[in-house]
Scaffold this active site. Structure first.
Site, PDB file in Angstrom:
ATOM      1  N   LYS A   1       0.834  -1.204   0.000  1.00  0.00           N
ATOM      2  CA  LYS A   1       0.000   0.000   0.000  1.00  0.00           C
ATOM      3  C   LYS A   1       0.873   1.260   0.000  1.00  0.00           C
ATOM      4  O   LYS A   1       0.654   2.176  -0.789  1.00  0.00           O
ATOM      5  CB  LYS A   1      -0.910  -0.022   1.236  1.00  0.00           C
ATOM      6  CG  LYS A   1      -1.942   1.074   1.214  1.00  0.00           C
ATOM      7  CD  LYS A   1      -2.858   0.980   2.407  1.00  0.00           C
ATOM      8  CE  LYS A   1      -3.543  -0.345   2.430  1.00  0.00           C
ATOM      9  NZ  LYS A   1      -4.826  -0.456   2.890  1.00  0.00           N
TER      10      LYS A   1
ATOM     11  N   ARG B   1      -3.242   2.589   8.799  1.00  0.00           N
ATOM     12  CA  ARG B   1      -3.511   1.298   8.142  1.00  0.00           C
ATOM     13  C   ARG B   1      -2.244   0.472   8.016  1.00  0.00           C
ATOM     14  O   ARG B   1      -1.169   1.008   7.801  1.00  0.00           O
ATOM     15  CB  ARG B   1      -4.011   1.504   6.716  1.00  0.00           C
ATOM     16  CG  ARG B   1      -5.296   2.255   6.575  1.00  0.00           C
ATOM     17  CD  ARG B   1      -5.528   2.477   5.074  1.00  0.00           C
ATOM     18  NE  ARG B   1      -6.406   3.582   4.829  1.00  0.00           N
ATOM     19  CZ  ARG B   1      -7.676   3.453   4.438  1.00  0.00           C
ATOM     20  NH1 ARG B   1      -8.197   2.276   4.251  1.00  0.00           N
ATOM     21  NH2 ARG B   1      -8.416   4.511   4.241  1.00  0.00           N
TER      22      ARG B   1
ATOM     23  N   GLY C   1      -7.561  -7.986   4.987  1.00  0.00           N
ATOM     24  CA  GLY C   1      -8.394  -8.081   6.186  1.00  0.00           C
ATOM     25  C   GLY C   1      -7.739  -8.784   7.363  1.00  0.00           C
ATOM     26  O   GLY C   1      -8.369  -8.987   8.395  1.00  0.00           O
TER      27      GLY C   1
ATOM     28  N   MET D   1      -4.988  -7.791   9.075  1.00  0.00           N
ATOM     29  CA  MET D   1      -4.429  -6.890  10.098  1.00  0.00           C
ATOM     30  C   MET D   1      -5.385  -5.727  10.340  1.00  0.00           C
ATOM     31  O   MET D   1      -6.441  -5.653   9.738  1.00  0.00           O
ATOM     32  CB  MET D   1      -3.055  -6.413   9.653  1.00  0.00           C
ATOM     33  CG  MET D   1      -2.010  -7.512   9.744  1.00  0.00           C
ATOM     34  SD  MET D   1      -0.405  -6.954   9.222  1.00  0.00           S
ATOM     35  CE  MET D   1      -0.605  -6.860   7.467  1.00  0.00           C
TER      36      MET D   1
ATOM     37  N   ARG E   1      -3.518  -1.432  -6.806  1.00  0.00           N
ATOM     38  CA  ARG E   1      -2.754  -2.684  -6.769  1.00  0.00           C
ATOM     39  C   ARG E   1      -3.176  -3.524  -7.968  1.00  0.00           C
ATOM     40  O   ARG E   1      -4.229  -3.267  -8.556  1.00  0.00           O
ATOM     41  CB  ARG E   1      -3.012  -3.451  -5.474  1.00  0.00           C
ATOM     42  CG  ARG E   1      -4.476  -3.701  -5.232  1.00  0.00           C
ATOM     43  CD  ARG E   1      -4.720  -4.298  -3.865  1.00  0.00           C
ATOM     44  NE  ARG E   1      -6.126  -4.334  -3.559  1.00  0.00           N
ATOM     45  CZ  ARG E   1      -6.630  -4.811  -2.444  1.00  0.00           C
ATOM     46  NH1 ARG E   1      -5.840  -5.290  -1.509  1.00  0.00           N
ATOM     47  NH2 ARG E   1      -7.927  -4.814  -2.236  1.00  0.00           N
TER      48      ARG E   1
ATOM     49  N   HIS F   1      -2.971 -44.396  -6.700  1.00  0.00           N
ATOM     50  CA  HIS F   1      -3.497 -44.893  -7.966  1.00  0.00           C
ATOM     51  C   HIS F   1      -4.670 -44.037  -8.434  1.00  0.00           C
ATOM     52  O   HIS F   1      -4.723 -43.590  -9.578  1.00  0.00           O
ATOM     53  CB  HIS F   1      -3.920 -46.353  -7.785  1.00  0.00           C
ATOM     54  CG  HIS F   1      -4.504 -46.934  -9.024  1.00  0.00           C
ATOM     55  ND1 HIS F   1      -5.863 -46.926  -9.260  1.00  0.00           N
ATOM     56  CD2 HIS F   1      -3.922 -47.472 -10.114  1.00  0.00           C
ATOM     57  CE1 HIS F   1      -6.088 -47.470 -10.440  1.00  0.00           C
ATOM     58  NE2 HIS F   1      -4.920 -47.824 -10.970  1.00  0.00           N
TER      59      HIS F   1
ATOM     60  N   SER G   1      14.000 -42.037 -18.798  1.00  0.00           N
ATOM     61  CA  SER G   1      12.827 -41.272 -18.384  1.00  0.00           C
ATOM     62  C   SER G   1      12.710 -41.436 -16.875  1.00  0.00           C
ATOM     63  O   SER G   1      12.605 -42.557 -16.371  1.00  0.00           O
ATOM     64  CB  SER G   1      11.578 -41.807 -19.079  1.00  0.00           C
ATOM     65  OG  SER G   1      10.460 -41.067 -18.658  1.00  0.00           O
TER      66      SER G   1
ATOM     67  N   CYS H   1       8.636 -38.688 -16.496  1.00  0.00           N
ATOM     68  CA  CYS H   1       7.243 -39.052 -16.736  1.00  0.00           C
ATOM     69  C   CYS H   1       6.480 -39.293 -15.434  1.00  0.00           C
ATOM     70  O   CYS H   1       5.345 -39.732 -15.449  1.00  0.00           O
ATOM     71  CB  CYS H   1       7.136 -40.266 -17.656  1.00  0.00           C
ATOM     72  SG  CYS H   1       7.891 -41.744 -16.970  1.00  0.00           S
TER      73      CYS H   1
ATOM     74  N   TYR I   1      12.625 -33.273 -22.204  1.00  0.00           N
ATOM     75  CA  TYR I   1      11.161 -33.162 -22.198  1.00  0.00           C
ATOM     76  C   TYR I   1      10.592 -33.535 -20.829  1.00  0.00           C
ATOM     77  O   TYR I   1      11.256 -34.180 -20.017  1.00  0.00           O
ATOM     78  CB  TYR I   1      10.529 -34.047 -23.280  1.00  0.00           C
ATOM     79  CG  TYR I   1      10.653 -35.542 -23.017  1.00  0.00           C
ATOM     80  CD1 TYR I   1       9.692 -36.231 -22.277  1.00  0.00           C
ATOM     81  CD2 TYR I   1      11.744 -36.260 -23.504  1.00  0.00           C
ATOM     82  CE1 TYR I   1       9.828 -37.589 -22.031  1.00  0.00           C
ATOM     83  CE2 TYR I   1      11.872 -37.611 -23.264  1.00  0.00           C
ATOM     84  CZ  TYR I   1      10.911 -38.274 -22.519  1.00  0.00           C
ATOM     85  OH  TYR I   1      11.027 -39.607 -22.258  1.00  0.00           O
TER      86      TYR I   1
HETATM   87  C1  PEP Z   1       6.902 -43.255 -11.801  1.00  0.00           C
HETATM   88  O1  PEP Z   1       7.178 -44.112 -10.989  1.00  0.00           O
HETATM   89  O2  PEP Z   1       7.184 -42.053 -11.680  1.00  0.00           O
HETATM   90  C2  PEP Z   1       6.146 -43.613 -13.017  1.00  0.00           C
HETATM   91  C3  PEP Z   1       5.917 -42.731 -13.965  1.00  0.00           C
HETATM   92  O3  PEP Z   1       5.639 -44.877 -13.081  1.00  0.00           O
HETATM   93  P1  PEP Z   1       4.311 -45.340 -12.312  1.00  0.00           P
HETATM   94  O4  PEP Z   1       3.675 -44.118 -11.724  1.00  0.00           O
HETATM   95  O5  PEP Z   1       3.474 -46.007 -13.312  1.00  0.00           O
HETATM   96  O6  PEP Z   1       4.877 -46.271 -11.297  1.00  0.00           O
END
Ligand code: PEP
Ligand code: MG
Length: 902
Positions: free
Chosen positions: A26, A96, A105, A107, A349, A465, A776, A843, A863
């Protein structure tokens, strides 16, 4: 001598927006507006350094402060042309808080400070408006009494209510000057009764009391909790802004309001906001009177807009708005007051906005020449894009929360409760919308999860899962709703005294992690043109490629729609859980010998081949990484009598023998058991079948489509520890390739690579890279095995680990940089030392987490691969990471907001 304050107003300021850390949001922006020559009531900002000194010295102010405060007050008096405590021409000030990050809000604030019996009479005389003067005085006593003296606000409100009842009036505005004076007497008597001391008449004492209270409010419970939630360090402290009051409640030529320089919901360029004639700021928020719109067009509430009621002020507000917006190069949220026909700016702001508005504003500002594309890219928090990809609940609808859990997969969906995947699939096949509730899910629930609109589990974390699969499918999901009792046998859920059975309607809010009773209406996502333009800029900047984790045609199509540049992980196990295939898979597992296994696999081969054909067609030549079977076999095993009998019939084995085989395959710790490449080594027939299916599918697609669909085949081996396993399995793949070559006269180009998801594999990356065409990182398993924390069971203690600061965030959601990160860095260095140019990707779930993406960029990965619904987030995060690399730290959206004190 330390300078504890900076003055502003009267066309100049000692501070500026650059001094955010010292002056708070402020204060810094008030100084900036004053420097721009905008009409800001004069004042000064006591710095955050003083806050630190105050707490360091046991809540004592330094001796040098009082002289500086006195000088600061003289500056205000001179600029405002009034005297603090001057009975004839009193100056009133506001006190303020204002920290570096906005803490709305949290303080305290005191307004109208400087009033006592004498100055109130003086104010009445000098303004000729006794009603206004005594209304201001009673407001001050009420606020100061509450904030500084600790007398409850409601006690004052009770007296006010009683006074109104006694007078038979409804509104504050119906009270006369005499009525207010009576009430002031009652207020003061109550203060004496509560505190055994009179309300302070000395204006100096009032000022110091208010200043102290605002600094103290930095440590109140609300503020401490808010800082914890938003990671705001306690050491930042708050500044205190002391500023001449201007009044929007001195008559019909006065007003107060809030303006956005663009519409914060749609992003449209127009002045958007509300105001009230003859009111103070708190009246706008209090909701006693309905505020009126600023602009006449499209608002149509019937009440006159500011544009009509005060056209000159409206025009000036428009000029100030564009000045502020082009100065800050961002949409602003402005507070203003009109006193006797003069416009005053009280705050500016960066305005909070929806993701859709943020995109439109960023794209429009580039078109207007206000921003360049790179700066626009830094303005959007990648996570907010998620809002645009999923249906969301109507924010106006009432919510009846049954239970809360982890917001595992965002979006919202409503449907009938079901408790088994079979039931979900049956009802969905009949066109019903269902919500699947399970204590937890397993790969066998894939079809149920796919059939369901959303999933809720009472166990499991952010990478359980249910969470991983639901995110992949774009299904809203809540996991770890521990307060929810899910009785799958009885077919009920219960929590918070509510029990619901199958068929009852519930709504899952995966964004907030809330299960709600009944059906709450949802709003479908709209992908505006701005989205495509903006994402195109991000793609032009980023260096990291972004792929998706996908196995079904639907997921692959979604991934492409969201801009994935290939598939980084096709989890082939998900392809076996279809109800027609699971029995054949079970035949294979319980087969007595290799012949039996091969017979079952021969039935699976055409199905698996067809899966890949579809995938390759959709991906049309983009790289596809197919992981060979990973989960422990026991996940495919039959459960219960009926399923055992079904397998017995299919194999011709006695039920007892099937049961014995199932018992034999049972594992105590399957995540560390017979899974991943270990399966490929002990059951080579399975991997052979999969590799054959991949090659044959690629050839078929190449032949029928004439496309290069198979040009980028990557076959991935899961869970290797070191080179020996990879050697065996690479030989297996090469062997199948040789067979295919013999049979078909050609074999598609392919690379065999591996997941790095065990600490041992990361350390032995040099040896592994001698054989692997790519790595990966499976950061889900790598996190699990490096930290020794089960990815499915961490929900019960992760909260307390984060609360204790052991982890800054759940390491399954955002990569643990120190431990797991070092393993990744080591593997990258050793892998590339052994094989320069080795292709590196990730991944695990972290591939879609912006903070982790910055880390992966620094590791030199090629990637990231993530759930389809996180692809746009990853594209933007990768662009921001690249900009950061080019320029050093950039002001990301959050930093930008902090800079402006939002
Ligand atoms: C991992 O373990 O990060 C992975 C991509 O394989 P999963 O989640 O299928 O075990
Ligand atoms: Mg894994």
């Amino acid at each position: 001598m330390t300078e504890w304050l900076k003055t502003f107003g009267g066309g100049t300021a000692e501070g500026s927006a650059k001094m955010l850390d010292l002056l708070g949001g402020k204060g810094a922006n008030l100084a900036e507006m004053a420097n721009l020559g905008l009409p800001v009531p004069p004042g000064f900002t006591v710095t955050t350094e003083l806050c630190a000194a105050y707490y360091d010295d046991d809540k004592r102010f330094p001796d040098s402060l009082s002289e500086q405060i006195e000088a600061g007050m003289q500056h205000i008096e001179a600029a405002a042309g009034a005297g603090f405590g001057d009975a004839a021409n009193p100056l009133l000030v506001s006190v303020r808080s204002g920290s570096r990050a906005s803490m709305p809000g949290m303080m305290d604030t005191v307004l109208n400070l400087g009033l006592n019996d004498e100055t109130a009479a003086g104010l009445a005389a000098s303004t000729g408006d006794a009603r206004f003067a005594y209304d201001s005085y009673r407001r001050f006593i009420q606020m100061y009494g509450d904030v500084v003296l600790g007398v409850g606000y409601h006690e004052f409100e009770d007296l006010l209510e009683r006074a109104k009842q006694g007078l038979g009036v409804q509104l504050d505005t119906d009270m006369s000057a005499d009525d207010w004076q009576d009430l002031i007497g009652q207020y003061k008597a109550m203060v004496v009764a509560r505190l055994d001391a009179p309300f302070p008449e000395d204006v100096g004492e009032q000022l110091w009391g208010a200043m102290r209270a605002v600094f103290d409010s930095w440590m109140n419970r609300r503020a401490v909790t808010y800082r914890r939630l938003y990671d705001i360090p306690e050491s930042w402290g708050t500044a205190v802004n002391i500023q001449a009051m201007v009044f929007g409640n001195m008559g019909e030529d006065c007003a107060t309001g809030v303006a956005f320089t663009r519409n914060p919901a749609s992003g449209d360029k127009c002045i958007y906001g509300e105001y009230l004639i003859n009111a103070q700021g708190e009246d706008v928020v209090a909701g006693i009177r309905t505020p009126q719109p600023l602009s006449a067009i499209g608002e149509g509430t019937g009440a006159p807009a500011l544009e009509q009621a005060m056209p000159e002020i409206y025009a000036e507000l428009g000029r100030v708005s564009s000045r502020l917006e082009s100065h800050y190069r961002d949409m602003q949220d402005i507070e203003f007051t009109v006193q006797k026909g003069k416009l005053w700016m009280l705050q500016t702001r960066a305005g909070k906005r929806t993701a859709a508005a943020a995109l439109k504003i960023a794209v429009d500002m580039v078109a207007e020449g206000v921003l360049d594309e790179a700066t626009a890219i830094t303005r959007i928090e990648p996570e907010t894009l998620e809002q645009l990809l999923h249906p969301r609940l109507d924010p106006e609808a009432p919510r009846n929360v049954i239970a809360r859990g982890l917001p595992a997969s965002p979006g919202a969906a409503a449907g009938q409760l079901v408790f088994s995947s079979e039931r979900a699939a049956d009802l969905a096949a009949r066109g019903e919308a269902v919500i699947l509730a399970r204590p937890e899910t397993s790969p066998e629930d894939i079809h149920g999860m796919h059939a369901a609109r959303a999933v809720v589990t009472s166990r499991g974390g952010m990478t359980s899962h249910a969470a991983v699969v639901a995110r992949g499918m774009g299904r809203p999901c809540i996991t770890g709703a521990t307060e929810l009792r899910i009785d799958t046998d009885g077919g009920t859920i219960s929590a918070a005294g509510v029990t619901l059975g199958e068929g009852e309607l519930v709504t899952v809010d995966g964004t907030r992690g809330e299960l709600l009773a009944g059906e709450i209406p949802t709003i479908e996502p709209v992908m505006s043109g701005a989205f495509a333009t903006f994402m195109g800029w991000a793609d032009g900047i980023r260096g990291l490629a972004v792929r998706a984790n996908a196995e079904t045609p639907a997921d692959a199509a979604t991934a492409r729609k969201f801009g994935a540049e290939g598939i980084g992980l096709c989890r082939t196990e998900h392809m076996f859980f279809d109800s027609t295939r699971i029995v054949t898979m079970r035949e294979m597992i319980v087969a007595k010998d290799s012949d039996g296994q091969r017979a079952a696999l021969a039935k699976l081969l055409p199905m698996q081949r067809q899966d890949f054909v579809e995938l390759f067609r959709i991906m049309a030549g983009l790289p596809v990484t197919i992981r060979l079977l990973d989960p422990p076999l026991h996940e495919f095993l039959p459960h219960g009598e009926a399923e055992m009998r079904e397998v017995a019939e299919a194999t011709g084995l006695p039920v007892e023998e099937v049961g014995a085989r199932v018992a034999q395959l049972h594992e105590n710790n399957p995540m560390l058991g017979h899974r991943g490449c270990r399966l490929g080594i002990s059951y080579p027939e399975i991997y052979e079948m999969q590799v054959r299916a991949i090659f044959e599918a690629a050839i078929d697609v190449g032949e029928s489509d004439g496309s290069a669909a198979n040009a980028a085949l990557e076959i991935m081996i899961p869970l290797v520890m070191g080179a020996p396993e990879l050697r065996i399995l690479k030989d297996l793949v090469d062997g199948v390739a040789a067979d295919i070559n013999k049979a078909r006269g050609a074999v598609p180009a392919y690379i065999v690579g591996t997941m790095i998801e065990l600490p041992c594999a990361a350390l032995r990356a040099g040896d592994i890279a001698e054989l692997a065409g790519f790595f990966s990182f499976g950061t889900n398993d790598l996190t699990q095995t490096a930290l020794g924390i089960s990815r499915d069971d961490s929900a019960s203690f992760m909260d307390s680990y984060v609360r204790h600061g052991i982890f800054a965030e759940d390491p399954f959601a955002s990569l643990d940089r120190e431990g797991v990160g070092e393993l990744i860095e080591t593997a990258c260095q050793r892998g590339r030392a052994a094989r320069p140019g080795l292709k590196l990707g990730v991944c695990g779930e972290h591939g879609g987490d912006p903070a982790s993406i910055h880390f992966f960029q620094n590791c030199g990965l090629d990637y990231v691969s993530c759930s389809p619904y996180r692809v746009p987030i990853a594209r933007l995060a990768a662009a921001q990471a690249e900009l950061k690399r080019r320029r050093g730290p950039i002001a990301g959206a959050a930093a930008e907001k902090n800079r402006q004190g939002v």
